[in-house]
Design an enzyme around this catalytic site. Structure first.
Site, mmCIF file in Angstrom:
data_model
loop_
_atom_site.group_PDB
_atom_site.id
_atom_site.type_symbol
_atom_site.label_atom_id
_atom_site.label_comp_id
_atom_site.label_asym_id
_atom_site.label_seq_id
_atom_site.Cartn_x
_atom_site.Cartn_y
_atom_site.Cartn_z
ATOM 1 N N GLU F 32 0.852 -1.197 0.000
ATOM 2 C CA GLU F 32 0.000 0.000 0.000
ATOM 3 C C GLU F 32 0.885 1.242 0.000
ATOM 4 O OE1 GLU F 32 -1.928 0.691 3.736
ATOM 5 O OE2 GLU F 32 -3.694 1.594 2.827
ATOM 6 N N HIS F 34 2.397 4.521 1.006
ATOM 7 C CA HIS F 34 2.561 5.181 2.301
ATOM 8 C C HIS F 34 3.262 6.520 2.098
ATOM 9 C CE1 HIS F 34 1.434 1.386 4.197
ATOM 10 N NE2 HIS F 34 1.439 1.972 5.356
ATOM 11 N N ASP F 43 3.677 -1.829 5.981
ATOM 12 C CA ASP F 43 2.841 -2.580 6.919
ATOM 13 C C ASP F 43 3.381 -3.992 7.155
ATOM 14 O OD1 ASP F 43 1.206 -0.391 7.051
ATOM 15 O OD2 ASP F 43 -0.398 -1.234 5.841
ATOM 16 N N HIS F 118 -2.224 -3.594 9.132
ATOM 17 C CA HIS F 118 -2.958 -2.805 8.118
ATOM 18 C C HIS F 118 -4.411 -2.696 8.581
ATOM 19 C CE1 HIS F 118 -4.246 -1.444 4.162
ATOM 20 N NE2 HIS F 118 -4.987 -2.515 3.981
ATOM 21 N N GLU F 120 -7.298 -2.002 7.539
ATOM 22 C CA GLU F 120 -8.458 -2.526 6.809
ATOM 23 C C GLU F 120 -8.594 -4.048 6.892
ATOM 24 O OE1 GLU F 120 -6.340 -0.223 5.851
ATOM 25 O OE2 GLU F 120 -7.327 1.354 4.688
ATOM 26 N N HIS F 174 -2.194 6.811 8.934
ATOM 27 C CA HIS F 174 -1.589 6.201 7.749
ATOM 28 C C HIS F 174 -0.415 7.023 7.215
ATOM 29 C CE1 HIS F 174 -1.272 3.757 4.240
ATOM 30 N NE2 HIS F 174 -1.293 4.833 3.495
ATOM 31 N N GLU F 179 4.098 5.128 12.050
ATOM 32 C CA GLU F 179 4.739 4.249 11.066
ATOM 33 C C GLU F 179 6.118 4.767 10.671
ATOM 34 O OE1 GLU F 179 1.078 1.945 8.942
ATOM 35 O OE2 GLU F 179 1.679 3.829 8.007
#
Lengths: 265, 265, 265, 265, 265, 265
Positions: F32, F34, F43, F118, F120, F174, F179
């Protein structure tokens, strides 16, 4: 005139959809224990009622409800091991949301709003709507799906007014003040306040264990106490939520939305 | 006391199921056009009403309804191309019947009765119940599923009384005398007899064509005329059907079934 | 020249399809007990034979048969618990019908006719054809699927001639006069009339119970007696059915259909 | 007496299965172009014929064939884009193998042998059999599934005898010497040697490209020439293969297998 | 600059894909026992390393690897009953290949190359890529998928050089000379040559039995001995394979492919 | 000794699992975007690193990671329309979690911990684990699955320390401080702080719209700014999180858990 598809014959429904804002709201609930004081279909009744208010406000129609929902999870609904809770698997929920989006697109809807009344449903409705809108877009349709849980539209001021500083968080609101108050306002005959078990909010871990350990769920099946609930709080919550939802739908679909009493004389 | 799960809290539901005949009746309907004089959820309303009468008679509970059904077929429901008709795919219907059978088994039910109100649903409910009962049997459960469409319990004498020789066959009864009469008896506020289109029964071919040819469906969406319908005929149909269904359930489950008012004081 | 795809090489098949009426008939059967006097693949053999006659008459080709069918149900085939009966699940039958429709569309067919020889298959073939034709239509294809069960084309006069007033209904015709007579006419070497068990028609309830109660199925596995069956009746049934089917296909596809011997010299 | 389930009534089938070696062989084929000289169902006919020989030798029964197979791949069957080739998706093939394994287990079989006649099927039959045997084992069943492609039982000496050093590899044997010779021996009326296109073996890349590039497949649809095929070679191949298969089945099921003519008098 | 998507941020990835050859290579491995001397993710590591070399050579990018693969089969990987081997079902593998093809198409890729490092995966990757490319083609996309197993690009001369006449066949190469040599060259710290069990190649039957009979798999879990493996052989195998793969990709995509260091300065 | 399955051969893995605490931790990530400063597999890297620390602390093993995750949603990850983001459908994620739970149960694990990186993914991992543990329980297994997202174990004090009052909420974290700090601590070579786009947190609506409206996602793809991120904060977050996770796992599995260096000498 009723905004509920369930009350309309097909000819009237088609005419209303064609001449209105082309929005269909789908209330999604669950059949889930809500403690000893609320009925098993509390989530359906509330999603349906909020959908009705919203439809009146924005000139939409309300689809027949999705009655059964995704499995109750221990941290948000007590767990799916409890008697009375009756749930569908993820793939079934996804298929329902996907198919209904396609069906309302076929009818001529331009927006389909899934108004969720059961915490656990959200991601599965999302997947269904995602698949359907992608498929529809590939065929040239510009139908849009909107997904929301109605409690996300209760603002902080209302929370303060209703809970007076004791708001326990939405995750443990299951069978608590919000749902009980709304039910007292909307369906008082189905609430038995005398049966409320007045416990402090459940303290559930930050993880899920499967199979669930039943002893972690309070005896009531509720994750916070409904003792502070009242019909007055219910009315307030419904009004505020409807107003916030109306603004959101209005903004999202960027139209001159007029109350359905005017657009559908 | 209500036999409808929708009116009960979980504690009461569990107690009723444990102390009663351990039968749960699941009404299965559809959201389908039924002409200009009947509402879109006619099949849900009728399946739910018949289920309630049957539950009273045999001491069962009525589950929340399965609202959306399988696609309307042209030869039995006018076709799924019509606006308002809102249907699920076969695999979704199968999954719903399969999962609900498992869920009621988990609650402690010994019999699950799918009471069908929409012609097209039957084979998919059958598959779902077949898969679930096979899986349950492999684990040692002896839960039994029963499947039926309520109109199969209208006997010839009643048909003669209601139709006076003009019974057109169940396949074209869609939106016709049976459904209209029952609705006039049960939900007169949702019927508008003045909007009935009085055509002779549709003459549909002995095959299906897909995509459907819309011109084969009458303009009313009904496959036979409801003009002979009456509340009195509805009452008669409901009584006779309930009696026949009660005998069937009694026979199938071979128990001393007593009316729920007695078994669940 | 053979109308059966099974007898043709691919080059000939392509030429025949391209120069003929672009219709493919798919016989759908089952592997199902048919009593002690008929072979397990009776439904395949009959669907295939009727398809061949129909193809000759309308200038179509016959696809390789779908041999295995949906589960035998107690009220129409004795039940799927019986040894020898070998069936597929609903989703598999749906997938087969869906995929074959797509495959014949890819070959250039304009019509695909599912000619069903096993009562229980119908709704699953319908779903498969519905999904495929919808998908094809979305891509601009105008392929049409036709679905039928061949016994629906036996008219009342023929029934009277063959059964002499004792027609028991199609649902209990399993292993009875129709199938036995057709087999005597078409495949006498596979019929052993001396093994027919001559019982009155089965009296099965108006509902299904699952798991089935084996004692409800007659010891023969047949739902009505084949004792009246004869090769002569079989020939008559085949002729009349073929004629009615030919008219139906002719009408449905609205073409100047000529016998295949002429269109495919 | 016939070893083919298709020729037996259910009573005889049950008796044969109960008193024999409790082995069922399932021939799996395809509907696939095999050049201008072989019929579309070559794979079905050959798998069925080999199964019959093997069943005779080991006292097994032959199930009705799985007619349609997995998609033809360019490197082993010319590709699924070719007219006449009619194939199922992977999940459908998996479901068929899974369900049939369960069904024959229900009949009382102790071994189910999938005898494959179409290169591309193998992994999907494997998955279906793997799922079913795992599920059966979890329920205490000790049914075993065996999977094989019949050409893997042609030994090097026979290859040398038949091909005289020109064996091109099994992957390009599609429509070549093996299949043509077997068909000439078994079904000469369905072979037209005069239509063989005598090309050298196709040179396909060591990878697959999708969508396929049609120009990579030879015009014949065959991947090697059948010109060397003969009925005599077919007889030899059938005998040798049957012998090797018999030894394999005998070894795998470690029983005193006797020819069916003796065990089933 | 790295060709591995895993090392890139999204902005750089997009730029590289847009300005490069629009090829994405997806390494597909497995988590599978490879004897006592190789790690469980040997297939992932090798597929990833070969993909990296190939990407450098042709100007492609390497996607994050598909780590888990299809079930280990006894004849090619020792069987899925062995501890440590951790596998997905067929439908999951198919779904992964299908979805990734769609995702890279969405990113703007024109070619997606599945570079397989686990024998058993191939047919399931094929099905996933077949479904996706068909769906994409129906929407007007001309994305091409390429599928290959890297060992198919080892030529006979290299085999002779590495195995000196003792090449046992790819099916029993599991945990043998090829994989061990490549690992010694690429990840020597993960190989423990002292633990190699030096058995002759396994002699497995020409069929599969399910459930597997564990005694047929050698105690090492390897199907041939790795004793002849060396880092030098690994380097040779990697170089030769990369060269052959580069030619294949170059030929398949018919472009002026330049090394990525040049196209992406 | 390494706790990562990826570094172990099968013999060592089996021994470690059998003699340790029989817990397997499965890191689940995503591919994904980032933002411009973090790699696409952030992630995966973080879930893997946290899993490693946790495994060391509680004597568990770390499975190979689930690399690809569920679709990025606009309100928590910027949306799945963005280039580089590469995601699987819900049913695939469910199948992966379900199958891996079964596989580790087969290996002898008593607990499987899905450590999610992650946002989701969560509900789909839950469904997979729910299905698997239910199936396992029906067979007598008492394997337990634990599900968690690691950021839920960051306590308020740490949030205050790291964010100094500016914590924007997990949903918009996010590509933000958490992170980025963890990556700076663990993989500084993959972070380019100079590319951080320093915007205020995104203000996304309380609902989802599909198809997403790309203009709602900030140009960076991040939902809050990473400018405050630092390696020191990363170390602190990792330590605190590991401690809290260790307590949680210890509590959940109620064992005398000792660091793996002791239990696996």
């Amino acid at each position: 005139m009723s905004v509920f598809m369930e009350d309309l014959d097909a000819f009237t429904y088609r005419e209303r959809l064609a001449t209105g804002n082309r929005l269909v709201i789908v209330p999604v609930g669950s059949v889930e224990q809500h403690g000893p004081h609320l009925p098993l279909t509390t989530d359906v009744l509330l999603a349906r009622a909020v959908s009705g208010r919203l439809a009146q406000a924005v000139g939409a129609l309300v689809a027949a409800p999705v009655v059964y929902g995704y499995k109750s999870q221990q941290r948000s609904g007590g767990g799916n091991h409890l008697g009375g809770t009756t749930s569908l698997d993820a793939t079934t929920m996804i298929a329902i949301a996907r198919t209904l989006t396609h069906e309302f697109a076929r009818h001529g809807a331009e927006g389909v709003i899934f108004l969720n009344g059961h915490f656990e449903n959200y991601q599965f409705l999302y997947e269904g709507a995602e698949l359907a809108t992608r498929e529809l877009a590939a065929r040239g349709s510009d139908l849009e799906a909107m997904l929301l849980s109605y409690w996300d539209f209760v603002d902080d001021a209302t929370l303060e007014e209703v809970y007076a500083g004791s708001f326990p968080g939405w995750d443990v609101e299951h069978g608590g003040v919000l749902e009980t108050s709304l039910m007292l306002h909307l369906h008082p005959e189905l609430v038995d306040l005398g049966r409320v078990m007045d416990f402090p909010p459940a303290e559930l871990p930050r993880y899920d264990l499967l199979p669930v350990r039943p002893e972690l769920t309070p005896a009531s099946g509720c994750l916070s106490s409904a003792a502070r609930g009242s019909a007055g709080a219910g009315r307030l919550l419904l009004e505020r939520t409807t107003t916030a939802l109306t603004e959101a739908v209005d903004g999202a679909f960027q139209r001159n939305l007029v109350a359905s009493t005017e657009t559908n004389p």
